[in-house]
Design an enzyme around this catalytic site. Sequence first.
Site, PDB file in Angstrom:
ATOM      1  N   ASP A 282      -5.527  16.392 -14.447  1.00  0.00           N
ATOM      2  CA  ASP A 282      -6.520  16.358 -13.102  1.00  0.00           C
ATOM      3  C   ASP A 282      -7.373  15.152 -13.029  1.00  0.00           C
ATOM      4  OD1 ASP A 282      -7.708  16.418 -10.722  1.00  0.00           O
ATOM      5  OD2 ASP A 282      -8.268  18.500 -10.902  1.00  0.00           O
ATOM      6  N   VAL A 283      -6.635  13.966 -12.434  1.00  0.00           N
ATOM      7  CA  VAL A 283      -7.545  12.962 -12.746  1.00  0.00           C
ATOM      8  C   VAL A 283      -8.826  12.799 -12.027  1.00  0.00           C
ATOM      9  CG1 VAL A 283      -5.317  11.406 -12.605  1.00  0.00           C
ATOM     10  CG2 VAL A 283      -6.344  11.639 -10.484  1.00  0.00           C
TER      11      VAL A 283
ATOM     12  N   TYR B 273      -6.341   7.725   3.173  1.00  0.00           N
ATOM     13  CA  TYR B 273      -5.291   7.021   2.208  1.00  0.00           C
ATOM     14  C   TYR B 273      -5.265   5.460   2.005  1.00  0.00           C
ATOM     15  CZ  TYR B 273      -0.685   5.926   0.273  1.00  0.00           C
ATOM     16  OH  TYR B 273       0.626   5.252  -0.594  1.00  0.00           O
TER      17      TYR B 273
ATOM     18  N   SER C 206      -0.513   0.450  -2.285  1.00  0.00           N
ATOM     19  CA  SER C 206       0.503   0.725  -1.138  1.00  0.00           C
ATOM     20  C   SER C 206       0.421  -0.663  -0.104  1.00  0.00           C
ATOM     21  CB  SER C 206      -0.012   1.883  -0.275  1.00  0.00           C
ATOM     22  OG  SER C 206       0.797   1.735   0.749  1.00  0.00           O
TER      23      SER C 206
ATOM     24  N   GLY D   4       1.227  10.871 -12.784  1.00  0.00           N
ATOM     25  CA  GLY D   4       1.997  11.038 -11.894  1.00  0.00           C
ATOM     26  C   GLY D   4       3.404  11.091 -12.526  1.00  0.00           C
TER      27      GLY D   4
ATOM     28  N   LYS E 155      -6.307   3.262  -1.356  1.00  0.00           N
ATOM     29  CA  LYS E 155      -5.274   2.327  -1.924  1.00  0.00           C
ATOM     30  C   LYS E 155      -6.005   0.898  -1.757  1.00  0.00           C
ATOM     31  CE  LYS E 155      -2.029   5.042  -3.300  1.00  0.00           C
ATOM     32  NZ  LYS E 155      -1.762   5.417  -4.734  1.00  0.00           N
TER      33      LYS E 155
END
Length: 254
Positions: free
Chosen positions: A54-55, A147, A134, A12, A151
């Site tokens: 691309d993970v 999301y 996060s 990233g 996380k």
Amino acid sequence: MTTSSQIALVTGSSGGIGAATAERLHAAGSVVIGCDRTAPDSRPKWLADFRELDVTDEKSVRETVAGIRAEYGAIDVLVHAAGILGNEPDLLTTSSSEFARVMAINATGAFSVLREVGLVMQAQRSGSMVAVASVAAKEARRAYVPYNASKAAVLNICWSLALELGPDNVSVNCVCPGPVNTAMWAQLATRAGGGDPKGDRRARQARAAQIPMGRFAEPEEVAATIAFLTDPANRYLTGLSLDVAGGARLGMGS
């Protein structure tokens, strides 16, 4: 800091927290290899090397990590900052395909990257890994559930790896940012404000007002915490999930 001459891999790395961290590690003396789906517009001076990655492509992750290990002789630091927010904020209208897409990038992608680098560090019996999770990983929220769930998975993967790799002198930690001045929050503000600049500003102001320190973090502030965790002098720190959030989970701050 004592990070001189470390080989650091940052996913990233083309923007946001990843870019700020790559720059910070370079300034501390590390040789930084960046990975992202797209290359930065021009390679910054703080990137010694860049690999498109691309993970979600497990084969590509394995080959990229093996190639870096073969070329540079070691991977001393991994910072996994790759991730996405997702496109469907409401839980009851989120499609299964969107949930799977976000999980594939944020959770399965993190698992693949940390596993492959973990195998390298286990073999060399040293290293430090930090993944960006996060504050949303630590509590229930109505919005952006894929999301949040992804996380939370990152947190548990890191905790499990800290147990697994501790005997090999490898530290594994997470940082958990709150709102940060990055493209991801700009995306959130645009949605919350309906695309109107005044609405965007009101959304930012309302969110900042919930944070005890009264403002968003800058990417460089998150990068500073990551740099601290990857410093060899702090290698005894492992299994942590540090909020870098200005107190955002205190009281109404979340």
